[in-house]
Motif scaffolding. Structure first.
Motif, PDB file in Angstrom:
ATOM      1  N   SER A   1      31.752  36.139  48.134  1.00  0.00           N
ATOM      2  CA  SER A   1      32.443  36.978  47.142  1.00  0.00           C
ATOM      3  C   SER A   1      31.509  38.086  46.656  1.00  0.00           C
ATOM      4  O   SER A   1      31.930  39.241  46.505  1.00  0.00           O
TER       5      SER A   1
ATOM      6  N   ALA B   1      36.736  32.175  49.283  1.00  0.00           N
ATOM      7  CA  ALA B   1      35.399  32.557  49.778  1.00  0.00           C
ATOM      8  C   ALA B   1      34.315  31.991  48.859  1.00  0.00           C
ATOM      9  O   ALA B   1      34.514  31.913  47.649  1.00  0.00           O
TER      10      ALA B   1
ATOM     11  N   SER C   1      35.628  25.288  47.546  1.00  0.00           N
ATOM     12  CA  SER C   1      34.465  26.117  47.934  1.00  0.00           C
ATOM     13  C   SER C   1      33.655  26.541  46.715  1.00  0.00           C
ATOM     14  O   SER C   1      32.673  27.262  46.840  1.00  0.00           O
ATOM     15  N   SER C   2      34.112  26.131  45.528  1.00  0.00           N
ATOM     16  CA  SER C   2      33.426  26.531  44.290  1.00  0.00           C
ATOM     17  C   SER C   2      32.373  25.497  43.908  1.00  0.00           C
ATOM     18  O   SER C   2      32.535  24.312  44.171  1.00  0.00           O
TER      19      SER C   2
ATOM     20  N   MET D   1      38.761  37.517  47.787  1.00  0.00           N
ATOM     21  CA  MET D   1      37.809  36.493  47.347  1.00  0.00           C
ATOM     22  C   MET D   1      38.375  35.087  47.357  1.00  0.00           C
ATOM     23  O   MET D   1      37.624  34.128  47.220  1.00  0.00           O
ATOM     24  N   ARG D   2      39.701  34.976  47.477  1.00  0.00           N
ATOM     25  CA  ARG D   2      40.310  33.636  47.431  1.00  0.00           C
ATOM     26  C   ARG D   2      39.721  32.749  48.517  1.00  0.00           C
ATOM     27  O   ARG D   2      39.771  33.096  49.696  1.00  0.00           O
TER      28      ARG D   2
ATOM     29  N   TYR E   1      30.765  33.506  33.855  1.00  0.00           N
ATOM     30  CA  TYR E   1      31.875  32.611  34.200  1.00  0.00           C
ATOM     31  C   TYR E   1      31.799  31.327  33.353  1.00  0.00           C
ATOM     32  O   TYR E   1      32.804  30.821  32.879  1.00  0.00           O
TER      33      TYR E   1
ATOM     34  N   LYS F   1      26.672  36.601  37.232  1.00  0.00           N
ATOM     35  CA  LYS F   1      28.137  36.423  37.243  1.00  0.00           C
ATOM     36  C   LYS F   1      28.487  34.987  36.843  1.00  0.00           C
ATOM     37  O   LYS F   1      29.411  34.751  36.065  1.00  0.00           O
TER      38      LYS F   1
ATOM     39  N   ASN G   1      31.737  25.179  40.768  1.00  0.00           N
ATOM     40  CA  ASN G   1      32.125  24.869  39.388  1.00  0.00           C
ATOM     41  C   ASN G   1      33.359  23.972  39.299  1.00  0.00           C
ATOM     42  O   ASN G   1      33.770  23.607  38.198  1.00  0.00           O
TER      43      ASN G   1
ATOM     44  N   HIS H   1      37.549  34.716  37.597  1.00  0.00           N
ATOM     45  CA  HIS H   1      36.550  35.136  38.600  1.00  0.00           C
ATOM     46  C   HIS H   1      36.534  36.665  38.658  1.00  0.00           C
ATOM     47  O   HIS H   1      35.476  37.284  38.649  1.00  0.00           O
TER      48      HIS H   1
HETATM   49  C1  G6P Z   1      36.761  29.603  45.257  1.00  0.00           C
HETATM   50  C2  G6P Z   1      37.367  30.910  44.779  1.00  0.00           C
HETATM   51  C3  G6P Z   1      36.436  32.059  45.095  1.00  0.00           C
HETATM   52  C4  G6P Z   1      35.059  31.797  44.493  1.00  0.00           C
HETATM   53  C5  G6P Z   1      34.503  30.497  45.070  1.00  0.00           C
HETATM   54  C6  G6P Z   1      33.130  30.151  44.528  1.00  0.00           C
HETATM   55  O1  G6P Z   1      36.776  29.572  46.637  1.00  0.00           O
HETATM   56  O2  G6P Z   1      38.606  31.116  45.378  1.00  0.00           O
HETATM   57  O3  G6P Z   1      36.955  33.249  44.595  1.00  0.00           O
HETATM   58  O4  G6P Z   1      34.179  32.843  44.815  1.00  0.00           O
HETATM   59  O5  G6P Z   1      35.408  29.450  44.786  1.00  0.00           O
HETATM   60  O6  G6P Z   1      33.240  29.832  43.172  1.00  0.00           O
HETATM   61  P1  G6P Z   1      32.038  29.514  42.193  1.00  0.00           P
HETATM   62  O7  G6P Z   1      32.753  28.892  41.011  1.00  0.00           O
HETATM   63  O8  G6P Z   1      31.128  28.550  42.905  1.00  0.00           O
HETATM   64  O9  G6P Z   1      31.362  30.784  41.878  1.00  0.00           O
END
Ligand code: G6P
Ligand code: MG
Length: 214
Positions: A51, A46, A114-115, A43-44, A79, A75, A117, A20
């Motif tokens: 982020s 978030a 919260s991701s 960012m953890r 990723y 971004k 992905n 990230h």
């Molecule tokens: C997690 C990570 C964050 C990241 C978020 C969203 O919470 O700790 O650092 O911004 O997921 O991730 P994404 O994969 O959806 O961009």
């Protein structure tokens, strides 16, 4: 007594935080500034939008909603190139062993992230069979510290949140788990994670039996 374990994803199961960071850093360079390495901890847990806001604030960049959407998309495209290269070597130390242990003991396991992905990466690494339930930011609109993803995970497992042990690497995630009524363990440096019941340096140091029997 704990009857199920709910894992956070980034920084608990898979070592994604450096990736990230590298991809946010790329965006910062595109916008003309250097991203400070300490940003990674902010960012953890978030959401992607949160982020991005942290990155833009650090660079003093003003952006319209359309530009923000474009930056977040850019971004995430970078990723995704990195995800293609991800293998099980990117798992956090002790993660696979713990998943195996829980499977052997027939303890239900969920993932609450919260991701957007997280589920995709779990499937890319062919780990989905370890989980009874996987919820990420595609399923739950309100991200951590909101308790929604933990409440939905417990409901999905058919258990009260108090019977679920959350494992988190971020203050935002710990807040979400505790607000949902789960017990919560922190993984990482103790000073950040004081709100958790117990904190371990890594999953390798966690003796899960201790939580399953009392
Ligand atoms: C997690 C990570 C964050 C990241 C978020 C969203 O919470 O700790 O650092 O911004 O997921 O991730 P994404 O994969 O959806 O961009
Ligand atoms: Mg995390």
């Amino acid at each position: 007594m704990i009857k199920a374990v709910i894992f956070d994803f980034d920084g608990v199961l898979v070592d994604t935080m450096p990736i990230h960071f590298i991809t946010w850093k790329k965006l910062a360079s595109y916008l003309g500034f250097e991203l400070d390495p300490s940003t990674i901890d902010k960012m953890r847990g978030a959401s992607r939008d949160k982020s991005l806001a942290i990155v833009l604030e650090q660079g003093g960049v003003d952006a319209s909603p359309r530009q923000k959407q474009f930056y977040a998309h850019m971004k995430n495209t970078w990723y995704h190139y990195e995800i293609k290269e991800m293998t099980r070597r990117h798992l956090m130390p002790g993660a696979l062993e713990l998943l195996e242990q829980l499977k052997e003991k027939n303890i239900p396991v969920a993932m609450a992230s919260s991701s957007k992905n997280a589920v995709h990466i779990i499937e890319h690494l062919s780990l989905q069979h370890y989980f009874q339930c996987m919820l990420d930011a595609n399923d739950i609109q309100l991200t951590k510290p909101d308790p929604a993803v933990y409440l939905a995970s417990a409901k999905n497992l058919g258990l009260p949140p108090e019977s679920c042990l959350a494992i988190e690497d971020s203050p935002l995630g710990i807040k979400a788990a505790i607000n949902a009524g789960c017990q919560c363990i922190g993984i990482g440096p103790e000073d950040n994670l004081a709100a958790a019941t117990d904190v371990y340096e890594s999953l390798e140091k966690l003796e899960i039996e201790k939580y399953l029997v009392n």
